[in-house]
Motif scaffolding. Structure first.
Motif, PDB file in Angstrom:
ATOM      1  N   PRO A 139       9.085  33.472  82.466  1.00 17.55           N
ATOM      2  CA  PRO A 139       7.985  34.443  82.620  1.00 17.55           C
ATOM      3  C   PRO A 139       8.201  35.403  83.794  1.00 17.55           C
ATOM      4  O   PRO A 139       7.807  36.571  83.723  1.00 17.55           O
ATOM      5  N   MET A 140       8.848  34.918  84.857  1.00 19.08           N
ATOM      6  CA  MET A 140       9.124  35.810  85.981  1.00 19.08           C
ATOM      7  C   MET A 140      10.127  36.888  85.600  1.00 19.08           C
ATOM      8  O   MET A 140      10.080  37.996  86.130  1.00 19.08           O
ATOM      9  N   SER A 141      11.028  36.589  84.673  1.00 20.78           N
ATOM     10  CA  SER A 141      11.955  37.628  84.217  1.00 20.78           C
ATOM     11  C   SER A 141      11.198  38.734  83.474  1.00 20.78           C
ATOM     12  O   SER A 141      11.566  39.911  83.573  1.00 20.78           O
ATOM     13  N   LEU A 142      10.131  38.376  82.775  1.00 20.88           N
ATOM     14  CA  LEU A 142       9.290  39.396  82.133  1.00 20.88           C
ATOM     15  C   LEU A 142       8.578  40.248  83.180  1.00 20.88           C
ATOM     16  O   LEU A 142       8.463  41.465  83.023  1.00 20.88           O
ATOM     17  N   GLY A 171      -1.769  38.505  83.065  1.00 25.78           N
ATOM     18  CA  GLY A 171      -1.748  38.015  81.683  1.00 25.78           C
ATOM     19  C   GLY A 171      -0.542  37.129  81.419  1.00 25.78           C
ATOM     20  O   GLY A 171      -0.661  36.050  80.825  1.00 25.78           O
ATOM     21  N   ILE A 172       0.620  37.586  81.857  1.00 25.61           N
ATOM     22  CA  ILE A 172       1.831  36.775  81.699  1.00 25.61           C
ATOM     23  C   ILE A 172       1.679  35.469  82.470  1.00 25.61           C
ATOM     24  O   ILE A 172       2.040  34.398  81.975  1.00 25.61           O
ATOM     25  N   GLY A 173       1.110  35.539  83.669  1.00 28.38           N
ATOM     26  CA  GLY A 173       0.903  34.344  84.480  1.00 28.38           C
ATOM     27  C   GLY A 173      -0.034  33.355  83.815  1.00 28.38           C
ATOM     28  O   GLY A 173       0.216  32.140  83.823  1.00 28.38           O
ATOM     29  N   THR A 217      21.445  41.822  84.749  1.00 26.09           N
ATOM     30  CA  THR A 217      20.972  41.415  83.423  1.00 26.09           C
ATOM     31  C   THR A 217      21.848  40.303  82.862  1.00 26.09           C
ATOM     32  O   THR A 217      21.337  39.315  82.312  1.00 26.09           O
ATOM     33  N   ALA A 218      23.157  40.439  83.002  1.00 24.06           N
ATOM     34  CA  ALA A 218      24.067  39.410  82.498  1.00 24.06           C
ATOM     35  C   ALA A 218      23.857  38.078  83.219  1.00 24.06           C
ATOM     36  O   ALA A 218      23.792  37.019  82.580  1.00 24.06           O
ATOM     37  N   LEU A 271      12.445  24.482  85.526  1.00 24.65           N
ATOM     38  CA  LEU A 271      12.966  25.742  86.071  1.00 24.65           C
ATOM     39  C   LEU A 271      12.900  26.872  85.048  1.00 24.65           C
ATOM     40  O   LEU A 271      12.615  28.013  85.395  1.00 24.65           O
ATOM     41  N   PHE A 272      13.158  26.558  83.787  1.00 18.23           N
ATOM     42  CA  PHE A 272      13.069  27.581  82.747  1.00 18.23           C
ATOM     43  C   PHE A 272      11.634  28.078  82.603  1.00 18.23           C
ATOM     44  O   PHE A 272      11.395  29.289  82.481  1.00 18.23           O
TER      45      PHE A 272
END
Length: 174
Positions: A112-115, A150-152, A81-82, A106-107
């Motif tokens: 979204p992939m972190s979600l 949905g996130i995608g 997580t850190a 990159l962000f």
């Protein structure tokens, strides 16, 4: 040197105007929504339709993959997580504060992939807690897939709008 100059004039090397960025974005979201917790969607559909051996295969894959995810998370959640937050913050700062287009790209891929990773951990915990058999497993995997899709969709839309805006503002300035 003239050949390289010509190549760089013809092929724009900026992130949002590069075809390879858009191909990578499409492939990333396509494969992410197809492989739900490491289980192909067609296999889940077949298990729901046929049951039997197909359902056993899905249950085995779910047990293996959720076990792997949860063991990684349980052993190193704080560090992961850190590191994830650190790199997302670095990319956001470089991209949107210092206006580095590569960091912006990159962000827009990573956040979204972190979600999706968070949702995968959550789904893995629910599967491990008892939703690991028959229809309940298929339902949980389908719900996870719909959230991922949905996130995608939102991520692709936001990236497309932001990338178009970047390309237009760069072309106006030149």
């Amino acid at each position: 040197m003239e050949v390289l100059d010509t190549i760089f004039e013809v092929i724009d090397m900026r992130s949002f105007s590069n075809l390879w960025f858009w191909i990578a974005l499409a492939v990333m979201w396509s494969s992410t929504s197809h492989w739900v917790l490491g289980i192909p969607h067609d296999m889940i559909q077949r298990a729901r339709r046929e049951g039997g051996q197909a359902m056993e295969d899905v249950e085995d894959l779910a047990r293996i993959n959720t076990g792997r995810i949860l063991s990684i998370v349980d052993q190193g959640a704080l560090i992961l997580t850190a590191l994830g937050c650190f790199w997302l913050t670095v990319l956001a700062g470089l991209g949107f504060w210092y206006d580095v287009e590569f960091a912006q790209a990159l962000f827009l891929l990573s956040f979204p992939m972190s979600l999706v990773v968070w949702l995968s951990i959550r789904a893995s915990r629910r599967i491990n807690a008892g939703e690991n058999r028959d229809a309940a497993l298929c339902r949980r995997l389908t719900i996870h897939r719909r959230w991922t899709q949905g996130i995608g969709m939102v991520a692709i839309f936001v990236t497309a709008m932001y990338g178009s805006w970047q390309n237009l503002s760069v072309s106006i300035l030149h």
